[in-house]
Write a protein that holds these residues in place. Structure first.
Motif, PDB file in Angstrom:
ATOM      1  N   GLU B 409      -5.561   3.276  10.671  1.00 48.86           N
ATOM      2  CA  GLU B 409      -5.190   4.268   9.688  1.00 48.86           C
ATOM      3  C   GLU B 409      -4.090   3.684   8.799  1.00 48.86           C
ATOM      4  OE1 GLU B 409      -6.488   7.340   9.325  1.00 48.86           O
ATOM      5  OE2 GLU B 409      -5.178   7.706   7.617  1.00 48.86           O
ATOM      6  N   PRO B 410      -4.305   3.607   7.472  1.00 52.26           N
ATOM      7  CA  PRO B 410      -3.267   3.037   6.602  1.00 52.26           C
ATOM      8  C   PRO B 410      -1.959   3.821   6.704  1.00 52.26           C
ATOM      9  CG  PRO B 410      -5.332   3.285   5.407  1.00 52.26           C
ATOM     10  CD  PRO B 410      -5.524   3.967   6.719  1.00 52.26           C
ATOM     11  N   LYS B 411      -0.873   3.109   6.547  1.00 51.14           N
ATOM     12  CA  LYS B 411       0.472   3.703   6.522  1.00 51.14           C
ATOM     13  C   LYS B 411       0.847   4.436   7.800  1.00 51.14           C
ATOM     14  CE  LYS B 411       0.700   4.037   1.545  1.00 51.14           C
ATOM     15  NZ  LYS B 411       1.318   4.654   0.424  1.00 51.14           N
ATOM     16  N   PHE B 466      -1.688  -1.370   1.497  1.00 54.05           N
ATOM     17  CA  PHE B 466      -1.013  -0.069   1.589  1.00 54.05           C
ATOM     18  C   PHE B 466       0.435  -0.225   2.061  1.00 54.05           C
ATOM     19  CE2 PHE B 466      -4.961   2.007   0.908  1.00 54.05           C
ATOM     20  CZ  PHE B 466      -5.918   1.317   1.633  1.00 54.05           C
TER      21      PHE B 466
END
Lengths: 221, 585
Positions: B409-411, B466
């Protein structure tokens, strides 16, 4: 074309699908929102894109895109990837292009394995069927393989001459000698996309179909 | 004194001395000593490596090195692996083959990565190089089994045909029959990427049977389990074997046959393949396991207990590729069984699923870092991480050369403290002084880039997604990482300032990729104008970038140094920022 400053995209809480927007600190350069690398854009190249929307301010386009999405008029959700770095929206499937960074090749194989996990025989069969398309070998070629279920011989069809499902299916009907009635009663148009998945063409807009398809199959319904 | 020395060595002696210098870097160094060394060296250079096929033209290479026997070329940028580079971007090998056909009739080896290879190119190779021995097509596309048939029939002394991870249009499995009966020279054959259409198995068996020097054989998915035993028995000298399908109904006779076949392979050190595994057949491998140094289970959907059983039989394991089904428990078992482990790659079984389907966390990686002192190279997909874990890993493994972490999951922040993972990655670059390759993920601010710029002095390749807050992040990397060659960035708020301020740095690197960032079209144009030795390419499938104001960010930017100027094979959606070319366009 005058671009209007309008709603600044990154800082406006905005939930097109009821997902939460994760907003990172993000620079917005100049009068152009980052959605200029646009969701609707690639369709322009394909021709037939609605010229009027170009006059609409960029931010409004996002709203338009959103409401049209259900009508199947516009792009598939995957195009969201290209615009707004600060908005990471998931679509329950693949929300972002190229993320996670898993090689396309690996994704394709994994799909087959994952889906058929319960039944090895079915897996082997699926693998045999699913991979029969190979790759879309030639970047410049507009020809794709077409197979009819039950018919061992694959044909090739030139996609560049078609602009709609109507014209494509009428050619296919001619090619495989299927009458209008037979078609309506017992056939469906299916295609394999770049990820290796088999999908029904009737579920997607023409543009999505054209862009992601690798080969076509006429399945008996 | 120096003049005397130059005259006292005839060219042949120098050439002989140079023949012991194989590495490209050393060869390059030799050629810069003086003019006469440059001349001698260029005539005896046999191997050329071109990391970016557009950095130099075929003609230039041929003019400088007239006697090349082996060439390696790379085409598309790395992010093409993840569909970020549109089809048709470029990387065509045909122009190279055409030029080399005339200039290098004795060419023996061609190795390509991420290039578009057509059947025409393959046919030309088969026709033009009488002594052709090695063809490696790594992640290539654009060709079919017809092209392979041409290679099989045309290359009389073929030793290596390796199609790893390429996309091949599978028109017919019969291309294998094009290897003449007289072909006995094969040492390596990798057809694992071929589709499951029928591969002429009898032709394959006969080919394997008549090649006594075959060391590496990687089959494709079409080859079923029952066929493996026969193949192995006809090639007991194999060192590297890729199975096809490893699934079949459990039958004792098939199992015992397989057991016997594997135990006859006394040299086998590396195994891969394993599509569709039936776990009951895994024990057939046990006789090989004690010698096994490399195991690729990354297509095998076997669960943790089965993986643990297998891995605990492999004390000599150095390289393991596996799916996250191994889970933390499996990684702990790995850490206690495989003390020689150097490389670990854990791939996601369900990369697009929103939910956690396996119990694989940061703990697994911590366990391996603790238990495997020789660990150097990591690729790890997981769903959560902490700074504390990263710091521990960094302290346990100061010898890392490659560290690629992908939090799906980005960030994603540190799940315990909810802070960014800056400190964790900072520890990695601080402790791992020899780090050459790094991929970041998770929630990251400009701070992580400050750490990277400060500590990662040997870093050659950095992948960022990201991450970051501002241009300062990019600036830290470009100004601090002295050894940086490749930088690829997506979806980061990096823009004009850092790019333009560090324009000169870009000439010291192979390439820079930036997509979905905030670099404006105007800045790209400026960069193109000011830096004639850089090719600045803007990729936009929507509109020409000049149909929008100059301050608008470009979709994708690819900048690379080149001595041959902008290329001529750009598709309509790629624009060069080179002033001269634009006028001619």
């Amino acid at each position: 074309m005058e671009l209007q400053l309008g709603l600044a995209l990154p800082t406006t809480p905005f939930s097109p699908f009821g997902y939460e927007l994760k907003q990172g600190p993000f620079h917005n350069n100049g009068s152009c929102s980052s959605s200029s690398s646009s969701s609707g854009g690639s369709n322009k190249r394909r021709g037939g894109f609605d010229e009027d929307t170009r006059v609409v301010p960029k931010t409004l386009r996002l709203l338009l895109w959103n409401t049209n999405q259900r009508n199947g008029e516009d792009d598939d959700p995957n195009d969201l990837d290209d615009h707004s770095s600060s908005a990471i929206l998931k679509n329950g499937g693949e929300g972002l292009v190229g993320w996670p960074p898993v090689k396309a090749w690996r994704k394709k194989l994994r799909r087959h394995v994952h889906n058929g996990r319960a039944n090895n025989n079915r897996m082997a069969a699926a693998a045999a069927g699913n991979n029969s398309c190979g790759g879309r070998a030639f970047s410049n070629s507009t020809y794709v393989k077409v197979k009819m279920e039950g018919n061992a011989i694959a044909r090739k069809i030139d996609l560049s001459v078609h602009r709609s499902f109507e014209s494509l299916t009428s050619t296919l009907k001619r090619m495989f000698d299927i009458s209008e009635e037979q078609w309506r009663k017992s056939f469906k148009l299916a295609y394999q996309d770049r990820e290796g998945d088999w999908l029904l063409a009737e579920d997607v807009p023409w543009r999505t179909f054209i862009r992601s398809l690798k080969c076509i199959k006429l399945v008996r319904s | 004194m120096q003049k005397k020395m130059a005259y006292s060595f005839p060219d042949e002696v120098l050439e002989h001395v140079f023949s012991f210098i194989q590495s490209v870097k050393d060869r390059n160094a030799v050629s810069t000593v003086c003019k006469s060394w440059y001349e001698i060296e260029r005539w005896c250079r046999r191997k050329v490596f071109i990391g970016n096929c557009y950095a130099v033209s075929p003609r230039m290479v041929i003019n400088r090195f007239p006697e090349v026997r082996s060439i390696e070329l790379k085409g598309k940028p790395h992010f093409a692996d993840f569909n970020l580079v549109p089809d048709g971007w470029g990387g065509y090998v045909l122009p190279w083959i055409v030029e080399m056909a005339g200039a290098y009739p004795w060419l023996e080896e061609i190795r390509l990565k991420r290039m578009v290879v057509t059947d025409e190119s393959l046919e030309l190779i088969a026709k033009s190089f009488k002594n052709f021995k090695v063809l490696v097509l790594f992640s290539c596309e654009g060709f079919s089994t017809d092209g392979l048939a041409a290679i099989a029939s045309g290359c009389k002394s073929l030793r290596e045909l390796d199609l790893r991870e390429s996309e091949v249009d599978d028109l017919s499995g019969h291309w294998l029959t094009h290897f003449p009966e007289t072909c006995t020279s094969l040492v390596s054959l990798n057809i694992s990427c071929l589709g499951s259409d029928e591969v002429s198995f009898s032709a394959l068996e006969r080919l394997v049977g008549r090649c006594p020097n075959l060391r590496s054989l990687r089959l494709n998915r079409a080859v079923t389990l029952d066929k493996i035993a026969n193949i192995l028995r006809s090639a007991p000298q194999l060192v590297d074997f890729g199975t096809g399908n490893y699934a079949a109904e459990l039958r004792p006779d098939v199992l015992s046959n397989l057991v016997g076949a594997f135990s006859s392979c006394k040299e086998l050190k590396s195994l891969s393949g394993f599509w569709d595994v039936v776990p009951a057949y895994l024990p057939a491998l046990y006789s090989v396991c004690s010698r096994l140094t490399s195991l690729n289970l990354s297509y095998a959907t076997i669960q943790s207990p089965e993986i643990i059983k297998l891995v605990s039989h492999c004390p000599s394991l150095q390289h393991l590729l596996v799916l996250d089904y191994i889970e933390d428990s499996g990684l702990e078992a790995l850490a206690s069984s495989c003390k020689d482990l150097q490389e670990l790659r854990v791939f996601p079984s369900d990369p697009f699923g929103a939910e956690l389907n396996v119990s694989l966390t940061e703990q697994g990686l911590v366990a391996v870092s603790l238990g495997c002192p020789k660990l150097q190279s990591v690729l790890y997909f997981c769903r959560r991480m902490t700074n504390a874990a990263l710091v521990t890993i960094a302290q346990n493994c100061p010898n890392f050369t490659r560290f690629r972490l992908c939090i799906i999951e980005p960030k994603t922040a540190d799940y315990l403290t909810l802070e960014p993972l800056d400190v964790g990655f900072g520890a990695i670059v601080e402790h791992c002084k020899d780090l050459k390759r790094l991929s970041l993920s998770g929630l990251l601010t400009d701070r992580v880039f400050e750490y990277i710029g400060t500590y990662a002095k040997k870093l050659e390749m950095l992948s960022v997604a990201f991450a970051g807050d501002s241009d300062l992040g990019l600036h830290h990397v470009l100004s601090g990482c002295e050894s940086l060659r490749k930088l690829e960035i997506r979806d980061c708020p990096f823009g004009d300032k850092a790019l333009l301020a560090n324009a000169a740095k870009l000439e010291t690197m192979r390439s820079l990729w930036m997509s979905s960032c905030t670099v404006s079209f105007g800045a790209c144009k400026l960069l193109g104008q000011k830096m004639p030795r850089l090719n600045v390419e803007v990729i936009d499938e929507a509109d020409p970038p000049d149909s929008r104001p100059e301050s608008c960010p470009v979709d994708k930017l690819y900048v690379y140094r080149s001595v041959s100027g902008p290329r001529f094979d750009m598709p309509p959606f790629v624009w060069t920022m080179d002033e001269e070319r634009k006028i001619l366009h």
